[in-house]
Design an enzyme around this catalytic site. Structure first.
Site, PDB file in Angstrom:
ATOM      1  N   HIS A 311       0.862  -1.190   0.000  1.00 46.43           N
ATOM      2  CA  HIS A 311       0.000   0.000   0.000  1.00 46.43           C
ATOM      3  C   HIS A 311       0.892   1.232   0.000  1.00 46.43           C
ATOM      4  CE1 HIS A 311      -3.177   2.803   1.208  1.00 46.43           C
ATOM      5  NE2 HIS A 311      -4.012   1.869   0.816  1.00 46.43           N
ATOM      6  N   ASP A 369      -8.035  -5.241   0.078  1.00 48.72           N
ATOM      7  CA  ASP A 369      -8.487  -6.092  -1.029  1.00 48.72           C
ATOM      8  C   ASP A 369      -8.127  -7.556  -0.862  1.00 48.72           C
ATOM      9  OD1 ASP A 369      -7.650  -3.262  -2.832  1.00 48.72           O
ATOM     10  OD2 ASP A 369      -9.676  -4.100  -2.775  1.00 48.72           O
TER      11      ASP A 369
HETATM   12  C1  SDX Z   1      -6.281   0.133  -2.748  1.00 46.81           C
HETATM   13  O1  SDX Z   1      -4.433   4.571  -1.861  1.00 46.81           O
HETATM   14  C2  SDX Z   1      -5.401   3.974  -1.251  1.00 46.81           C
HETATM   15  O2  SDX Z   1      -5.798   4.373  -0.165  1.00 46.81           O
HETATM   16  C3  SDX Z   1      -6.003   2.801  -1.980  1.00 46.81           C
HETATM   17  C4  SDX Z   1      -7.008   1.965  -1.216  1.00 46.81           C
HETATM   18  C5  SDX Z   1      -8.279   2.748  -0.951  1.00 46.81           C
HETATM   19  O3  SDX Z   1      -9.002   2.368  -0.015  1.00 46.81           O
HETATM   20  O4  SDX Z   1      -8.596   3.673  -1.746  1.00 46.81           O
HETATM   21  O5  SDX Z   1      -6.454   1.530   0.002  1.00 46.81           O
HETATM   22  C6  SDX Z   1      -7.437   0.744  -2.040  1.00 46.81           C
HETATM   23  O6  SDX Z   1      -6.021   0.478  -3.863  1.00 46.81           O
HETATM   24  C7  SDX Z   1      -5.453  -0.886  -2.016  1.00 46.81           C
HETATM   25  C8  SDX Z   1      -4.210  -1.354  -2.852  1.00 46.81           C
HETATM   26  C9  SDX Z   1      -4.711  -2.425  -3.814  1.00 46.81           C
HETATM   27  N1  SDX Z   1      -3.607  -2.808  -4.768  1.00 46.81           N
HETATM   28  C10 SDX Z   1      -2.998  -3.988  -4.663  1.00 46.81           C
HETATM   29  O7  SDX Z   1      -3.185  -4.819  -3.787  1.00 46.81           O
HETATM   30  C11 SDX Z   1      -2.032  -4.271  -5.816  1.00 46.81           C
HETATM   31  C12 SDX Z   1      -0.699  -4.826  -5.258  1.00 46.81           C
HETATM   32  N2  SDX Z   1      -0.026  -3.746  -4.552  1.00 46.81           N
HETATM   33  C13 SDX Z   1       0.893  -2.918  -5.282  1.00 46.81           C
HETATM   34  O8  SDX Z   1       0.794  -2.893  -6.623  1.00 46.81           O
HETATM   35  C14 SDX Z   1       1.376  -1.674  -4.558  1.00 46.81           C
HETATM   36  O9  SDX Z   1       1.614  -2.007  -3.259  1.00 46.81           O
HETATM   37  C15 SDX Z   1       0.508  -0.442  -4.602  1.00 46.81           C
HETATM   38  C16 SDX Z   1       0.160  -0.091  -6.016  1.00 46.81           C
HETATM   39  C17 SDX Z   1      -0.735  -0.634  -3.818  1.00 46.81           C
HETATM   40  C18 SDX Z   1       1.324   0.691  -4.016  1.00 46.81           C
HETATM   41  O10 SDX Z   1       2.372   0.869  -4.848  1.00 46.81           O
HETATM   42  P1  SDX Z   1       3.668   1.750  -4.462  1.00 46.81           P
HETATM   43  O11 SDX Z   1       3.301   2.833  -3.552  1.00 46.81           O
HETATM   44  O12 SDX Z   1       4.356   2.103  -5.706  1.00 46.81           O
HETATM   45  O13 SDX Z   1       4.586   0.706  -3.782  1.00 46.81           O
HETATM   46  P2  SDX Z   1       4.736   0.195  -2.342  1.00 46.81           P
HETATM   47  O14 SDX Z   1       5.178   1.270  -1.429  1.00 46.81           O
HETATM   48  O15 SDX Z   1       3.513  -0.584  -1.954  1.00 46.81           O
HETATM   49  O16 SDX Z   1       5.911  -0.804  -2.650  1.00 46.81           O
HETATM   50  C19 SDX Z   1       7.229  -0.562  -2.276  1.00 46.81           C
HETATM   51  C20 SDX Z   1       8.028  -1.652  -2.937  1.00 46.81           C
HETATM   52  C21 SDX Z   1       8.126  -1.479  -4.442  1.00 46.81           C
HETATM   53  O17 SDX Z   1       9.381  -2.064  -4.766  1.00 46.81           O
HETATM   54  P3  SDX Z   1      10.614  -1.051  -5.114  1.00 46.81           P
HETATM   55  O18 SDX Z   1      10.138  -0.181  -6.235  1.00 46.81           O
HETATM   56  O19 SDX Z   1      10.864  -0.294  -3.823  1.00 46.81           O
HETATM   57  O20 SDX Z   1      11.722  -1.977  -5.506  1.00 46.81           O
HETATM   58  O21 SDX Z   1       7.435  -2.943  -2.754  1.00 46.81           O
HETATM   59  C22 SDX Z   1       7.113  -3.503  -4.024  1.00 46.81           C
HETATM   60  C23 SDX Z   1       7.117  -2.372  -5.040  1.00 46.81           C
HETATM   61  O22 SDX Z   1       7.507  -2.874  -6.309  1.00 46.81           O
HETATM   62  N3  SDX Z   1       5.768  -4.039  -3.946  1.00 46.81           N
HETATM   63  C24 SDX Z   1       5.417  -5.308  -4.088  1.00 46.81           C
HETATM   64  C25 SDX Z   1       4.030  -5.331  -3.884  1.00 46.81           C
HETATM   65  N4  SDX Z   1       3.584  -4.101  -3.631  1.00 46.81           N
HETATM   66  C26 SDX Z   1       4.646  -3.306  -3.689  1.00 46.81           C
HETATM   67  N5  SDX Z   1       6.118  -6.404  -4.369  1.00 46.81           N
HETATM   68  C27 SDX Z   1       5.422  -7.554  -4.446  1.00 46.81           C
HETATM   69  N6  SDX Z   1       4.080  -7.687  -4.262  1.00 46.81           N
HETATM   70  C28 SDX Z   1       3.368  -6.575  -3.979  1.00 46.81           C
HETATM   71  N7  SDX Z   1       2.059  -6.664  -3.818  1.00 46.81           N
END
Ligand code: SDX
Length: 435
Positions: A311, A369
């Site tokens: 997140h 989710d």
């Molecule tokens: C929602 O913003 C909100 O409030 C959203 C929400 C709401 O109520 O409106 O909470 C609803 O959208 C929840 C999120 C749902 N999405 C997912 O579950 C998809 C999987 N998660 C990711 O794609 C990611 O975590 C995000 C898109 C949610 C956030 O992306 P960020 O901010 O770019 O990344 P992060 O801080 O979470 O990740 C940091 C690192 C990154 O690696 P580096 O670039 O530092 O090398 O962790 C990695 C990411 O690549 N990473 C993951 C990961 N999520 C992040 N690696 C593996 N699996 C994952 N799920």
């Protein structure tokens, strides 16, 4: 609004232009902000923050998230307490008006929502234009956008009364429109709203009821759906809420702004993740393949992500995920689904991921989710409907944030700048001289 206080200043020093003091502003709780509104005028510099990872786009009094502590407050009330003690209509009132309603206020609010649940009969025609296998989120974007062609008496956004009428209509009609999208996909007749039912009960009856017989709904399932709506109601300046604010900042029609929010929510990185979680679990298939997928998630060359994990804000357990997991067990027990293999797989995946140094180091935890798809599937929703339910519930957050923005006297049209790295000016070359 305008309750931020100046708590100091920071000095921007540049060898060429000397230094500039920028005010530090503080709110009730959470990080202070550097007020950069005069930065460009005084220094000629922009800030650079793709994805707005460290940018406060607005002042708001609706929702507060502490990502490190895993705290979510709506108008100061924790999501855990609201999920346990409140109901969705009360949370809608709280988000819109800032206080928990009295008995009379709640009764009046619920009645007003109830008496806006029908849609104009001509809305039915929009569904006929879609293929039966259209993704219901595509239908939601189209039909909610089409509402902007029907309610011209609630589109003067500078009239607080008209803004509130539009807000009631959106909150009230989303369940009807969402249920119609489901009915259309299965070829069953649309069900009209039933004013005797609760908000969640009415929705479930419009989805699963048929004109041929009375619809019976388990109180456990009705309560679970109401709680799921609470968990999805608002979440500060997430991508879809920011979309609604940006669209609304131009003075656009409120129904069109919400349609823009639905479009943004659809993405798998955002609200589409619940559907993606289920597809991921079905692809993993069995507990003995979890390790393979965790390895893929950690491989920077592999685009696979563990959906439902991570997140932008939460670097701790999403408090909504805990409540959702509890709801999942409640619903599966009610439905007699003692050992849902997908729930078992999800819990194993969560356990392994939470113990993996990659996930620990990057502070990746289950988000809202991760479990929602499992409980919605158990109730009987197809995966394509999961994000539709998210949009249904998030509509109150979108309209509350939209109202707050429009009513904010300091509000301006949103217009970010950029760091330009394209070609400098160059002379036009006639086509015969190219190549
Ligand atoms: C929602 O913003 C909100 O409030 C959203 C929400 C709401 O109520 O409106 O909470 C609803 O959208 C929840 C999120 C749902 N999405 C997912 O579950 C998809 C999987 N998660 C990711 O794609 C990611 O975590 C995000 C898109 C949610 C956030 O992306 P960020 O901010 O770019 O990344 P992060 O801080 O979470 O990740 C940091 C690192 C990154 O690696 P580096 O670039 O530092 O090398 O962790 C990695 C990411 O690549 N990473 C993951 C990961 N999520 C992040 N690696 C593996 N699996 C994952 N799920």
């Amino acid at each position: 609004m305008g309750d931020a206080s100046t708590t100091g200043s920071v000095k921007i020093t540049d060898g060429n232009k000397g230094s500039t003091d920028l005010p530090l502003l503080g709110g009730t709780v959470g990080p202070n902000v550097i007020d950069v509104r005069k930065l460009y005028g005084e220094t000629g510099y922009f800030t650079f923050d793709p994805g707005f990872t460290a940018t406060a786009s607005c002042e708001s009094q609706i929702t507060y998230i502490d990502g490190d502590e895993g705290v979510l407050l709506h108008r100061g009330y924790s999501i855990d307490h609201l999920a346990e003690h409140s109901d969705f209509m009360e949370v809608c009132y709280l988000l819109l008006f800032g206080e928990l309603p009295t008995v009379d206020e709640k009764e009046s609010f619920v009645k007003t929502v109830t008496y806006h649940t029908m849609v104009h009969e001509q809305m039915v025609n929009f569904y006929r234009g879609f293929r039966r296998d259209a993704h219901p989120m595509a239908i939601m974007v189209g039909v909610v956008g089409a509402l902007s062609a029907f309610y011209h008496d609630s589109t003067d956004i500078n009239d607080p009364h008209q803004r509130m009428v539009a807000s009631y209509r959106l909150i009230a009609k989303m369940p009807t429109i969402a249920a119609m999208a489901y009915k259309y996909s299965v070829g069953q007749p649309f069900m009209y709203p039933d004013n005797k039912s609760s908000y969640a009960g009415n929705f479930m009856r419009m989805v699963y009821g048929v004109p041929a017989e009375e619809y019976e709904l388990s109180p456990t399932i009705e309560r679970a759906m109401d709680r799921i709506f609470i968990l999805h109601a608002d979440h500060e300046q997430n991508a879809s809420t920011s979309t609604v604010r940006l669209a609304g900042s131009s003075g656009a029609n409120p129904f069109a702004c919400i349609a823009a929010g639905i479009a943004c929510l659809w993405g798998p990185a955002h609200g589409g993740a619940n559907e993606a979680v289920l597809k991921m679990l079905e692809e993993i298939g069995s507990v003995d393949r979890v390790g393979e997928y965790i390895k893929r998630a950690k491989d920077p060359q592999d685009s696979f992500r563990v959906m439902g994990f991570g997140h932008r804000v939460y670097k701790n357990y999403d408090p909504r995920a805990r409540v959702m997991q509890m709801t999942c067990h409640e619903v599966l027990n009610e439905l007699g689904v003692e050992d849902d293999p997908l729930l078992e797989l999800a819990m194993k995946l969560e356990k392994i991921a939470l113990e993996d140094e990659y996930f620990v180091e990057k502070k990746l935890y289950p988000n809202v989710d991760f479990y929602s798809g499992i409980v919605l599937r158990a109730i009987g929703f197809p995966p394509e409907m999961f994000t539709v339910l998210f949009a249904l519930a998030r509509t109150v957050g979108w309209v509350a944030q939209w109202n707050e923005m429009i009513a904010d006297p300091s509000q301006k049209i949103g217009r970010p700048r950029q760091l330009y790295t394209g070609p400098a000016e160059r002379p036009y070359v006639p086509i015969e001289k190219r190549g």
